[in-house]
Motif scaffolding. Structure first.
Motif, PDB file in Angstrom:
ATOM      1  N   GLN A  58     -20.802  30.073 -13.364  1.00 37.49           N
ATOM      2  CA  GLN A  58     -21.412  30.076 -12.043  1.00 37.49           C
ATOM      3  C   GLN A  58     -21.767  31.493 -11.584  1.00 37.49           C
ATOM      4  OE1 GLN A  58     -18.372  27.627  -9.846  1.00 37.49           O
ATOM      5  NE2 GLN A  58     -20.121  26.350  -9.368  1.00 37.49           N
ATOM      6  N   HIS A  59     -20.997  32.469 -12.072  1.00 42.90           N
ATOM      7  CA  HIS A  59     -21.251  33.850 -11.682  1.00 42.90           C
ATOM      8  C   HIS A  59     -22.091  34.560 -12.734  1.00 42.90           C
ATOM      9  CE1 HIS A  59     -17.344  33.477  -9.252  1.00 42.90           C
ATOM     10  NE2 HIS A  59     -18.355  33.389  -8.423  1.00 42.90           N
ATOM     11  N   ASP A  60     -23.088  35.293 -12.304  1.00 45.95           N
ATOM     12  CA  ASP A  60     -23.923  36.075 -13.201  1.00 45.95           C
ATOM     13  C   ASP A  60     -23.333  37.474 -13.330  1.00 45.95           C
ATOM     14  OD1 ASP A  60     -27.480  36.997 -13.249  1.00 45.95           O
ATOM     15  OD2 ASP A  60     -25.825  37.359 -14.652  1.00 45.95           O
ATOM     16  N   PRO A  61     -22.846  37.837 -14.501  1.00 44.39           N
ATOM     17  CA  PRO A  61     -22.253  39.171 -14.672  1.00 44.39           C
ATOM     18  C   PRO A  61     -23.222  40.298 -14.336  1.00 44.39           C
ATOM     19  CG  PRO A  61     -21.717  37.772 -16.536  1.00 44.39           C
ATOM     20  CD  PRO A  61     -22.728  37.029 -15.724  1.00 44.39           C
ATOM     21  N   ALA A  62     -24.517  40.030 -14.399  1.00 40.85           N
ATOM     22  CA  ALA A  62     -25.496  41.079 -14.080  1.00 40.85           C
ATOM     23  C   ALA A  62     -25.406  41.511 -12.620  1.00 40.85           C
ATOM     24  CB  ALA A  62     -26.904  40.571 -14.384  1.00 40.85           C
ATOM     25  N   GLN A  63     -24.732  40.727 -11.794  1.00 40.93           N
ATOM     26  CA  GLN A  63     -24.579  41.084 -10.376  1.00 40.93           C
ATOM     27  C   GLN A  63     -23.374  41.995 -10.135  1.00 40.93           C
ATOM     28  OE1 GLN A  63     -25.816  37.752  -7.493  1.00 40.93           O
ATOM     29  NE2 GLN A  63     -25.064  36.602  -9.237  1.00 40.93           N
ATOM     30  N   VAL A  64     -22.533  42.153 -11.157  1.00 48.81           N
ATOM     31  CA  VAL A  64     -21.321  42.968 -10.979  1.00 48.81           C
ATOM     32  C   VAL A  64     -21.647  44.444 -10.721  1.00 48.81           C
ATOM     33  CG1 VAL A  64     -19.224  43.797 -12.116  1.00 48.81           C
ATOM     34  CG2 VAL A  64     -19.852  41.371 -12.264  1.00 48.81           C
ATOM     35  N   PRO A  65     -22.592  45.057 -11.430  1.00 45.50           N
ATOM     36  CA  PRO A  65     -22.902  46.463 -11.121  1.00 45.50           C
ATOM     37  C   PRO A  65     -23.271  46.680  -9.658  1.00 45.50           C
ATOM     38  CG  PRO A  65     -23.879  45.868 -13.214  1.00 45.50           C
ATOM     39  CD  PRO A  65     -23.350  44.603 -12.632  1.00 45.50           C
ATOM     40  N   GLY A  66     -24.035  45.759  -9.092  1.00 46.43           N
ATOM     41  CA  GLY A  66     -24.385  45.874  -7.672  1.00 46.43           C
ATOM     42  C   GLY A  66     -23.155  45.765  -6.789  1.00 46.43           C
ATOM     43  N   LEU A  67     -22.263  44.846  -7.142  1.00 44.52           N
ATOM     44  CA  LEU A  67     -21.010  44.688  -6.400  1.00 44.52           C
ATOM     45  C   LEU A  67     -20.200  45.985  -6.452  1.00 44.52           C
ATOM     46  CD1 LEU A  67     -18.891  42.598  -5.092  1.00 44.52           C
ATOM     47  CD2 LEU A  67     -18.004  42.392  -7.399  1.00 44.52           C
TER      48      LEU A  67
END
Lengths: 242, 118
Positions: free
Chosen positions: A94-103
């Protein structure tokens, strides 16, 4: 991406053989310089063997302890191995790891101790969420607000970033879950908590950990543990905790 | 029930609730068990405090179980023993969970080197 020190990405997993390999591959692609840990919470399917085959560090519970304990294992692991930041995300895709850098960028820039990947902070509404889940989300969000003065819109998000400053208090506490009660505990202890907008995809494989009965038990336990967390945090702050 | 009895009952209920909450706080009673006990305490306190409820309940209990005072005392004893047993179960569960977590971390070993971008 500028990293806030040594980062551990932890994925708690329970019977996620259909998605775990894909999630691991996507984490490796998006976050190649981060350490990766899968916490297997007593899976009965092929999840552990798949994780081993992928060459990922595996912390395997011999029996199912629950989501809260799986996150706590990840925190204890990060504490033991001197990581500066722990990022958690779900094993169901459900979570896209590509969003982690932004987080992590927002987390670092804002100097938060805990960042919640939030589905609702951008729109500030629960539009499109089924009524029963919306009621639960609003209840937990308002509970956190009532106990701490801080409104956290997405209290049940599995994508979070934890700074090392919160590892010790979270490693010591006996959580039932790791959502609203942990937020109350940390906010009352004086830690900075914020939300960063993310997009979450619907689960396509496996089953949710929330059953029909848990829709009754979970809110009651969460409210009780939030109250207990408030009390414990106050005692800790006053130096009177036992 | 007399006013004094009502006050004693409600104070006792509040103290019991605080005790149960504290047991949860110090990790000696699982939240799920505490909710059941707290729910029962609240229901009994309301049932005894509200005359419209306490009168018919009291009559029914007295007809079914003569010597209600002894019955209430016995039930209170059983509940306290049950709380004690469940605190031991909770402690055992916490210890098992901690051992399981520590074993998992030990066996995992240090983090494997992250893969570098190709």
């Amino acid at each position: 991406m500028s990293q806030p020190g040594r980062v551990l990405v932890a994925i708690p997993a329970h019977n996620e053989e259909a998605t775990i390999a894909d999630v691991v591959a996507r984490v490796r692609a998006a976050l190649p310089s981060c350490d990766l840990l899968v916490v297997d919470d007593g899976s009965r399917d092929a999840t552990p063997s798949i994780v081993r085959r992928e060459g990922v560090t595996l912390a395997r519970h011999p029996c199912n302890l629950g989501y809260g304990r799986a996150i706590q294992t990840a925190i204890k692991y990060a504490l033991r191995h001197d990581h500066d930041v722990l990022v958690t995300l779900d094993a169901d895709g459900q979570h896209d790891p590509a969003q982690v850098p932004g987080l992590l960028e927002t987390f670092t820039a804002a100097s938060w101790d805990l960042a919640v990947g939030s589905r609702y902070v951008k729109t500030r509404s629960y539009a499109g969420v089924p009524v029963d889940r919306r009621l639960g989300m609003q209840t937990f969000s308002l509970t956190v607000k009532a106990f701490t003065g801080t409104r956290i819109l997405d209290t049940t998000s599995g994508m979070k970033a934890f700074r090392r400053t919160v590892f010790a208090p979270l490693a010591r506490w006996h959580f039932v879950d790791f959502h609203a009660e942990a937020l109350v505990y940390l906010l009352r202890l004086g830690f900075a908590v914020g939300e960063h907008p993310i997009v979450v995809h619907e689960r396509r494989h496996g089953t949710s950990m929330y059953s029909p009965i848990s829709w009754l038990k979970y809110p009651a336990k969460t409210m009780l543990m939030s109250l207990v967390a408030l009390w414990q945090a106050e005692l800790t702050r006053r130096g009177a905790a036992s | 029930m007399t006013l004094v009895g009502l006050v004693v009952l409600d104070v006792a209920a509040l103290l019991l609730l605080a005790w149960l909450l504290n047991l949860v706080r110090v990790g000696r009673l699982y939240a799920g068990y505490a909710i059941i006990f707290m729910g029962a305490v609240v229901l009994v306190a309301i049932g005894c405090s509200v005359p419209a409820l306490s009168a018919p309940i009291g009559r029914a209990l007295h007809e079914l179980f003569p010597g209600t005072g002894v019955l209430v005392s016995a039930l209170a004893f059983v509940v306290l023993v049950l709380v004690y047993v469940l605190t031991q179960v909770t402690l055992l569960a916490h210890r098992v969970a901690t051992i399981a977590q520590d074993l998992a971390i030990e066996r995992a070993g240090p983090p494997r080197p992250p893969q570098r971008g190709e």
